[in-house]
Design an enzyme around this catalytic site. Structure first.
Site, PDB file in Angstrom:
ATOM      1  N   SER A  93       0.823  -1.210   0.000  1.00  8.94           N
ATOM      2  CA  SER A  93       0.000   0.000   0.000  1.00  8.94           C
ATOM      3  C   SER A  93       0.861   1.266   0.000  1.00  8.94           C
ATOM      4  CB  SER A  93      -0.928  -0.063   1.207  1.00  8.94           C
ATOM      5  OG  SER A  93      -2.061   0.696   0.960  1.00  8.94           O
ATOM      6  N   HIS A 120      -7.592  -5.693   0.171  1.00  7.76           N
ATOM      7  CA  HIS A 120      -6.359  -4.911   0.304  1.00  7.76           C
ATOM      8  C   HIS A 120      -5.595  -5.425   1.528  1.00  7.76           C
ATOM      9  CE1 HIS A 120      -4.058  -1.210  -0.186  1.00  7.76           C
ATOM     10  NE2 HIS A 120      -4.202  -0.957   1.108  1.00  7.76           N
TER      11      HIS A 120
END
Ligand code: GCU
Length: 430
Positions: A265, A409
């Site tokens: 990320s 995610h």
């Protein structure tokens, strides 16, 4: 009682803030737009890049400079002259006796109370010169492995009471909070070392005008914040990854020429930038890095530069704000960031439920970086069409790896399995 009301009000404010930031997010492939990408293989003076030498000596430095000036900011310095390492603990029977675990502090200045970075290092016993994975963690070294002997990070953290972060501090409850993202046993069993450190040691992740963190180490006399074209937090985190590699170069049981940089990320964005700047990273892994990382910015899909700059004004350099409303004017895009790592292997990973990060845009950055790999006689992704690969069907045989994993995610053991296989191919076979 009063506290919980306050918490609810704060939560509502946050939810409405997020909603206000994301009302016009596009998730329709038909509406991504048709903005052409900046040319990878043409120098600023118009010369076409036809060979690896011209790429290496002319076009690559140009592109690196553009990323510095317009996006991540220049990194004002390298390894500080006074930097030194201090081993603070050694455990000889970690990971069921398979590894030696060390805690090592990198002091950036001579002062013991000066800025520093605490490393957690796992060295597999079976290898004499082990390849390694190197990555920053989000929640402290104590969150990577629940062993109570690991130092609890004393620094600033975003509150997350359910995970043990209260009053912006880590509590005992936070031990192991990030363990699912670091498959230490799998890494060590495959003969790899792991070195990790917490990104907030380098620069706490909030906008404080760069009073804390490592930036002030490099201020010129009278300077109080980075200039428009100087690093923000991502630059500082990437700089820290290079300092971690400096340490590995001193570790006799590690082969510092086979170190894979990895990040998830915002730390995936960081890792691409670290890999672009520091050619000592032999392999670069971007896990769900999204906008400002592997995702092509010119695709209007999921997060945009405008949202990124508004929500996280401290991540990039100030000049990046120019492109919030005008992505077409940005002289670079994500395929160029990947290409800066060529001919070194790069792995880009996406997740199906991570549409915010634009999985297709992440894949396309690898696809459009391929011409540079070809200059070096390397296959790049090695696919014949730009169709996004099928879900859970990793592309592992080229110099650019890619997968689109089922799920959210995150970094999972599935992701690690692909990274280990990819690293084996590049580090263990001739
Ligand atoms: C937010 C942000 C992303 C970032 C992510 C993360 O979702 O919008 O750009 O990658 O945080 O770092 O977790």
């Amino acid at each position: 009682m009063r506290g919980s009301w306050l918490a609810i009000v704060v939560l509502l404010l946050k939810v409405s803030l997020v909603a206000a930031q994301r009302p016009d997010t596009n998730y329709d492939e038909a509406k991504v737009g048709t903005l052409p990408l900046p040319e990878l293989l043409r120098c600023a003076d118009g010369t076409e890049v036809k060979d690896a030498e011209t790429w290496r000596t002319r076009r690559r430095p140009e592109i690196l400079k553009l990323f510095e000036e317009h996006m991540f900011g220049r990194t004002p310095g390298g390894r500080p002259a006074e930097m030194h390492f201090e081993v603070t603990s050694t455990k000889s029977d970690a990971v069921d006796g398979l590894a030696v675990r060390k805690e090592v502090t990198i002091h950036f200045t001579r002062r013991a109370d000066g800025p520093k970075l605490d490393l957690l290092v796992y060295l597999p016993k079976q290898a004499t010169k082990a390849p390694a994975f190197l990555g920053l963690n989000f929640s402290g070294n104590h969150a990577v492995d629940p062993d109570p002997a690991i130092k609890l990070n004393p620094g600033w953290f975003r509150n997350a009471p359910e995970r043990g972060y209260v009053d912006n501090r880590a509590t005992e409850k936070s031990r192991g909070a990030e363990a699912s993202r670091w498959d230490i046993a799998a890494i060590v069993k495959r003969g790899y070392a792991l070195v990790t450190a917490c990104y907030t040691d380098l620069d706490p992740d909030f906008d404080d005008g760069f009073a804390n963190g490592v930036q002030p180490l490099f201020y010129k006399p009278g300077q109080t914040k980075p200039a428009e074209d100087e690093w923000g937090s991502i630059g500082a985190w990437a700089w820290g990854m290079s300092r971690m590699l400096d340490y590995l170069e001193t570790e006799p049981t590690i082969d510092a020429k086979r170190v894979a940089a990895i990040g998830h990320s915002r730390l995936g964005k960081t890792t691409l930038w670290a890999g672009a700047q520091d050619p000592r990273f032999a392999l670069v892994i971007s896990n769900n890095s999204g906008e400002g990382g592997a995702a092509i910015s010119r695709r209007n899909y999921g997060e945009t530069i405008a949202v990124l700059n508004r929500a996280f004004p401290h991540w990039f350099c100030d000049n990046y704000n120019r492109y919030s409303q005008d992505v077409a004017a940005l002289p670079v895009d994500a395929h160029m960031l990947v290409a800066l790592c060529a001919p070194r292997p790069v792995y880009i990973a996406s997740a199906v439920e991570d549409q915010w990060a634009d999985p297709r845009g992440e894949f396309l950055a690898g696809y459009y970086a391929e011409p540079v790999y070809k200059l070096f006689g390397k296959p790049g992704l090695g696919v014949s069409s730009d169709a996004t690969p099928a879900i859970d069907q990793p592309l592992l045989t080229g110099t650019i790896g890619y997968h689109l994993r089922t799920g959210k995610h995150d970094v999972t053991s599935y992701d690690w399995q692909q990274y280990l296989t990819f690293a084996d191919r590049h580090f263990k076979t001739k």
